[in-house]
Design an enzyme around this catalytic site. Structure first.
Site, PDB file in Angstrom:
ATOM      1  N   ILE A 131      56.288  40.869  28.248  1.00 54.17           N
ATOM      2  CA  ILE A 131      56.858  40.761  26.652  1.00 54.17           C
ATOM      3  C   ILE A 131      58.433  40.352  26.852  1.00 54.17           C
ATOM      4  O   ILE A 131      59.364  40.549  27.683  1.00 54.17           O
ATOM      5  CB  ILE A 131      56.738  42.041  25.452  1.00 54.17           C
ATOM      6  N   GLU A 132      58.630  38.778  26.364  1.00 56.61           N
ATOM      7  CA  GLU A 132      60.528  38.634  26.401  1.00 56.61           C
ATOM      8  C   GLU A 132      60.381  38.947  24.469  1.00 56.61           C
ATOM      9  O   GLU A 132      59.861  38.616  23.895  1.00 56.61           O
ATOM     10  CB  GLU A 132      60.403  37.344  26.839  1.00 56.61           C
ATOM     11  N   ILE A 133      61.920  39.441  24.578  1.00 54.54           N
ATOM     12  CA  ILE A 133      63.042  39.559  23.233  1.00 54.54           C
ATOM     13  C   ILE A 133      64.189  38.161  23.625  1.00 54.54           C
ATOM     14  O   ILE A 133      64.436  38.834  24.253  1.00 54.54           O
ATOM     15  CB  ILE A 133      63.267  40.443  23.040  1.00 54.54           C
TER      16      ILE A 133
END
Length: 181
Positions: A131-133
């Site tokens: 997951i990338e934010i």
């Protein structure tokens, strides 16, 4: 390479969902609800396998129970170059604080292009999916073959951005950066 003379790309309208294989649908459902804010939604009763559907931010996530959970690869290294999905956020500081509160391991990166900075946080879901934010909206989206930007930050002066055939991200440790309102 596909022949572009055969009518061009498929007539698509948007991304609908991604499907993820899970060791435990329950653990993944908890993560996507309580960490990323997704809402469980109904899935067709005709589906004859365990799973869950969630929706938020204009995208669906379909969690699929894997028949042999122990056969799924176990990822421990957080590698930003791995397959991932990226979510835009309003405050990187608040996201980082929340990840620390939840004791979720993550790594940070900063990309710079033409004086514009994008901050990124990478972490895994319970099954090792990345997951990338980010605050990726800081970068204008410019078609590869030139032309007008598809999306641009209001504070960016495109006249000062280097004209390149290919955007190459640079790691940077500088603190000042452009942000969008």
């Amino acid at each position: 390479m596909l022949d572009s003379k055969k009518g061009g790309a498929l007539p698509l309208s948007s991304l609908n969902h991604i499907s993820l294989l899970c060791r435990s649908v329950e653990a993944s459902l908890d993560f996507y609800q309580n960490v990323l804010g997704f809402t469980p939604i109904r899935r067709p009763g005709s589906l004859d396998f365990d799973g869950a559907w969630l929706f938020k931010y204009g995208i669906g996530i379909h969690l699929l129970q894997y028949a042999d959970p122990e056969a799924l690869p176990k990822k421990t290294e957080i590698n930003p170059k791995d397959n991932h999905i990226s979510f835009q956020c309003e405050s990187m500081t608040l996201v980082e604080k929340k990840l620390k509160e939840l004791d979720i391991a993550y790594i940070q990166q900063r990309v710079e292009e033409g004086g514009i900075y994008v901050d990124q946080l990478f972490f895994h879901d319970p099954d090792g999916f990345m997951i990338e934010i980010c605050n990726c909206d800081n970068l204008p989206v410019i078609p590869y073959e030139g032309g007008e930007p598809v999306r641009v930050c209001k504070r960016v002066n495109l006249g000062t951005m280097p004209q390149q055939k290919m955007a190459i991200p640079y790691a940077s440790t500088e603190e000042s950066h452009v942000t969008c309102a």
